[in-house]
Design a protein around this motif. Structure first.
Motif, PDB file in Angstrom:
ATOM      1  N   ARG A  97      -7.969  17.155  17.534  1.00  0.00           N
ATOM      2  CA  ARG A  97      -7.927  18.549  17.108  1.00  0.00           C
ATOM      3  C   ARG A  97      -7.245  19.420  18.154  1.00  0.00           C
ATOM      4  O   ARG A  97      -7.176  19.070  19.324  1.00  0.00           O
ATOM      5  N   PHE A 107      -8.287  23.818  15.209  1.00  0.00           N
ATOM      6  CA  PHE A 107      -7.364  23.384  14.161  1.00  0.00           C
ATOM      7  C   PHE A 107      -7.426  21.866  14.068  1.00  0.00           C
ATOM      8  O   PHE A 107      -7.527  21.178  15.083  1.00  0.00           O
ATOM      9  N   ASN A 112      -4.491  22.621  10.153  1.00  0.00           N
ATOM     10  CA  ASN A 112      -5.333  23.467   9.311  1.00  0.00           C
ATOM     11  C   ASN A 112      -6.498  24.042  10.119  1.00  0.00           C
ATOM     12  O   ASN A 112      -6.992  23.428  11.041  1.00  0.00           O
ATOM     13  N   VAL A 113      -6.932  25.234   9.748  1.00  0.00           N
ATOM     14  CA  VAL A 113      -8.031  25.907  10.460  1.00  0.00           C
ATOM     15  C   VAL A 113      -9.348  25.249  10.082  1.00  0.00           C
ATOM     16  O   VAL A 113      -9.710  25.178   8.910  1.00  0.00           O
ATOM     17  N   LYS A 120      -4.731  31.707   9.728  1.00  0.00           N
ATOM     18  CA  LYS A 120      -3.916  30.741   8.987  1.00  0.00           C
ATOM     19  C   LYS A 120      -3.623  29.523   9.861  1.00  0.00           C
ATOM     20  O   LYS A 120      -3.813  29.561  11.079  1.00  0.00           O
ATOM     21  N   PRO A 121      -3.145  28.432   9.272  1.00  0.00           N
ATOM     22  CA  PRO A 121      -2.907  27.203  10.036  1.00  0.00           C
ATOM     23  C   PRO A 121      -1.736  27.330  11.012  1.00  0.00           C
ATOM     24  O   PRO A 121      -0.944  28.280  10.940  1.00  0.00           O
ATOM     25  N   SER A 145       3.020  20.599   6.860  1.00  0.00           N
ATOM     26  CA  SER A 145       2.545  19.680   7.910  1.00  0.00           C
ATOM     27  C   SER A 145       2.793  18.222   7.556  1.00  0.00           C
ATOM     28  O   SER A 145       2.740  17.352   8.415  1.00  0.00           O
TER      29      SER A 145
END
Length: 151
Positions: A97, A107, A112-113, A120-121, A145
């Motif tokens: 992470r 993240f 992604n959060v 936002k990511p 991603s």
């Protein structure tokens, strides 16, 4: 002083006043525009594919990016800038992470959060192979991603 000389001097004075105001206004406008723009280039080369090992991502501090290289998936480039307030995130291979040291955003490996104040990511950027064989990143072209470059 007669009327003719008064109008002549009055007209000359008014013209001088108008030109002084115009020059001053031009100087103010020029002051508002910067002389040099210090924005770094958004398209840059990061090295050859052999420069990046398999496994955990390589952090490039100058460009604030992480370069991922997977044997099966290829190359991917993620931003190291937190989407909350712009701090530089750190990647921890132990839990796979990204962690933001400023306000605690976390993240996932895909950017992604998971939790935190980040709205936002993380951004992912297009990576391509330049003609000279180096990897080239374009920060002007965000990609999902899941985007990968196979070399």
């Amino acid at each position: 002083m007669n009327r003719r000389s008064f109008l002549t001097w009055g007209t000359a004075g008014f013209a001088t006043l108008c030109s002084a105001v115009g020059v001053s206004f031009g100087a103010v406008l020029r002051f508002m525009v910067p002389s040099v723009f210090y924005e770094p280039p958004q398209l840059f080369k990061i090295g050859t594919p052999a420069d990046f090992p398999f496994g955990p991502p390589t952090f490039m501090a100058n460009e604030k990016i992480y370069v991922f290289r997977d044997q099966n998936k290829g190359f991917a480039v993620a931003s190291a800038v937190c989407t909350h307030l712009g701090c530089t995130v750190a990647f921890f291979p132990s839990d796979d992470r990204f962690h933001c040291p400023c306000h605690g955003s976390v993240f996932g490996a895909g950017g992604n959060v998971i939790h935190g104040p980040a709205p936002k990511p993380l951004n992912w950027y297009e990576v391509s192979l330049a003609r000279d064989g180096q990897l080239q990143v374009n920060k002007d072209k965000p990609v999902p991603s899941s985007y990968r470059l196979m070399v």
